[in-house]
Design a protein around this motif. Structure first.
Motif, mmCIF file in Angstrom:
data_model
loop_
_atom_site.group_PDB
_atom_site.id
_atom_site.type_symbol
_atom_site.label_atom_id
_atom_site.label_comp_id
_atom_site.label_asym_id
_atom_site.label_seq_id
_atom_site.Cartn_x
_atom_site.Cartn_y
_atom_site.Cartn_z
ATOM 1 N N ASP A 28 -13.430 -21.437 -4.334
ATOM 2 C CA ASP A 28 -14.689 -21.788 -3.298
ATOM 3 C C ASP A 28 -15.866 -20.961 -3.761
ATOM 4 N N ASN A 29 -16.073 -20.825 -5.096
ATOM 5 C CA ASN A 29 -17.423 -20.172 -5.614
ATOM 6 C C ASN A 29 -17.379 -18.820 -5.276
ATOM 7 N N LYS A 30 -16.073 -18.301 -4.846
ATOM 8 C CA LYS A 30 -16.095 -16.701 -4.399
ATOM 9 C C LYS A 30 -15.118 -15.973 -5.294
ATOM 10 N N ILE A 31 -15.449 -14.773 -5.737
ATOM 11 C CA ILE A 31 -14.670 -13.952 -6.495
ATOM 12 C C ILE A 31 -13.997 -12.823 -5.694
ATOM 13 N N TYR A 32 -12.455 -13.025 -5.845
ATOM 14 C CA TYR A 32 -11.540 -12.026 -5.068
ATOM 15 C C TYR A 32 -11.139 -11.140 -5.985
ATOM 16 N N LEU A 33 -11.278 -9.654 -5.762
ATOM 17 C CA LEU A 33 -10.880 -8.491 -6.374
ATOM 18 C C LEU A 33 -9.882 -7.753 -5.538
ATOM 19 N N ILE A 34 -8.816 -7.804 -5.976
ATOM 20 C CA ILE A 34 -7.471 -7.408 -5.275
ATOM 21 C C ILE A 34 -6.749 -6.324 -5.779
ATOM 22 N N GLY A 35 -6.567 -5.291 -4.921
ATOM 23 C CA GLY A 35 -5.754 -4.092 -5.367
ATOM 24 C C GLY A 35 -6.361 -3.202 -6.503
ATOM 25 N N GLY A 36 -5.288 -2.748 -7.282
ATOM 26 C CA GLY A 36 -5.930 -1.930 -8.252
ATOM 27 C C GLY A 36 -5.740 -0.400 -7.994
ATOM 28 N N TYR A 37 -6.300 0.521 -8.935
ATOM 29 C CA TYR A 37 -6.382 2.115 -8.362
ATOM 30 C C TYR A 37 -7.318 2.517 -8.716
ATOM 31 N N GLN A 38 -7.750 3.622 -8.058
ATOM 32 C CA GLN A 38 -8.925 4.596 -8.492
ATOM 33 C C GLN A 38 -8.323 6.147 -8.558
ATOM 34 N N GLY A 39 -8.383 6.421 -9.901
ATOM 35 C CA GLY A 39 -7.814 7.917 -10.001
ATOM 36 C C GLY A 39 -6.160 7.868 -9.742
ATOM 37 N N SER A 40 -5.934 8.536 -8.738
ATOM 38 C CA SER A 40 -4.485 8.732 -8.243
ATOM 39 C C SER A 40 -4.330 7.874 -6.950
ATOM 40 N N VAL A 41 -5.277 7.131 -6.336
ATOM 41 C CA VAL A 41 -4.996 6.357 -5.199
ATOM 42 C C VAL A 41 -4.912 5.018 -5.570
ATOM 43 N N PHE A 42 -3.800 4.457 -4.864
ATOM 44 C CA PHE A 42 -3.493 3.109 -5.386
ATOM 45 C C PHE A 42 -3.984 2.389 -4.131
ATOM 46 N N LEU A 43 -4.563 1.072 -4.533
ATOM 47 C CA LEU A 43 -5.170 0.488 -3.441
ATOM 48 C C LEU A 43 -4.724 -0.853 -3.028
ATOM 49 N N ALA A 44 -4.665 -1.264 -1.663
ATOM 50 C CA ALA A 44 -4.110 -2.357 -1.332
ATOM 51 C C ALA A 44 -5.344 -3.287 -0.735
ATOM 52 N N SER A 45 -6.532 -2.641 -0.742
ATOM 53 C CA SER A 45 -7.885 -3.294 -0.407
ATOM 54 C C SER A 45 -8.138 -4.368 -1.184
ATOM 55 N N CYS A 46 -8.934 -5.167 -0.637
ATOM 56 C CA CYS A 46 -9.443 -6.514 -1.484
ATOM 57 C C CYS A 46 -10.821 -6.840 -0.943
ATOM 58 N N GLU A 47 -11.644 -7.141 -1.867
ATOM 59 C CA GLU A 47 -12.903 -7.610 -1.784
ATOM 60 C C GLU A 47 -13.312 -9.002 -2.246
ATOM 61 N N VAL A 48 -14.430 -9.609 -1.701
ATOM 62 C CA VAL A 48 -14.721 -10.858 -1.911
ATOM 63 C C VAL A 48 -16.422 -10.814 -2.409
ATOM 64 N N TYR A 49 -16.697 -11.531 -3.487
ATOM 65 C CA TYR A 49 -17.882 -11.572 -3.950
ATOM 66 C C TYR A 49 -18.462 -12.913 -3.858
ATOM 67 N N ASP A 50 -19.628 -12.873 -2.987
ATOM 68 C CA ASP A 50 -20.163 -14.167 -2.587
ATOM 69 C C ASP A 50 -21.277 -14.421 -3.652
ATOM 70 N N ILE A 51 -21.245 -15.432 -4.637
ATOM 71 C CA ILE A 51 -21.796 -15.570 -5.616
ATOM 72 C C ILE A 51 -23.336 -15.949 -5.387
ATOM 73 N N GLU A 52 -23.535 -16.962 -4.399
ATOM 74 C CA GLU A 52 -24.693 -17.451 -3.872
ATOM 75 C C GLU A 52 -25.562 -16.305 -3.149
ATOM 76 N N GLY A 53 -24.841 -15.607 -2.132
ATOM 77 C CA GLY A 53 -25.578 -14.455 -1.361
ATOM 78 C C GLY A 53 -25.521 -13.090 -2.287
#
Length: 163
Positions: A28-53
């Protein structure tokens, strides 16, 4: 971000939480960024980018951190398949994110653990439909229970042939 109609690069809002080896999908014209890691921290968090906003926001986190998983969209739902877990083992679980309800549920397991999948479009539709058929007839509680019961008996999280 590149504007396809003008071929010009446009600056966008920065993500909230830095990450690498995350999964990405568009619904729906939104980008979902899911999981990954940063350094030694593994992520379950998810972000959504609203292209129009031009803004990022957190959505519900995955049940378990993972990175380098397969990711596909079908019927406005995002399927995250396998990947590496926070324990360094390849995962066989498949999680489904419903963008309408902002909820995650366990769908089923892959036949074998799988990680380092980079395609976000080519995950076989027939495989997803097969996994969904297994869930029909189960109560919502049964569908959202931990995926651990779907792993083969005696499975220790290691890939076959790995030492």
């Amino acid at each position: 971000m590149i504007n396809n109609s003008t071929d010009k690069l446009t600056e966008t809002a920065p993500i909230i939480e830095r990450r690498q080896d995350a999964m990405v999908s568009v619904v729906d014209n939104k980008i979902y960024l899911i999981g990954g890691y940063q350094g030694s921290v593994f992520l379950a968090s998810c972000e959504v980018y609203d292209i129009e906003g031009n803004n990022w926001d957190f959505v519900s986190p995955m049940p378990r951190p993972r990175y380098q998983a397969g990711c596909a969209v079908l019927n406005r739902k995002i399927y995250v398949c396998g990947g590496w877990g926070d324990d360094g083992q390849a995962l066989a679980t498949v999680e489904c994110y419903d963008v309408t309800t902002d909820t995650w549920s366990c769908v089923a397991s892959l036949p074998t653990p799988s990680a380092a999948r980079s395609s976000s479009i080519m995950f076989p539709r027939k495989q997803i439909e097969k996994l969904l058929k297994k869930q029909r007839g189960k109560s919502d509680v049964e569908k959202t229970v931990s995926c651990a019961h779907l792993l083969p008996q005696g499975y220790d999280g290691r890939l076959a042939g790995a030492s």
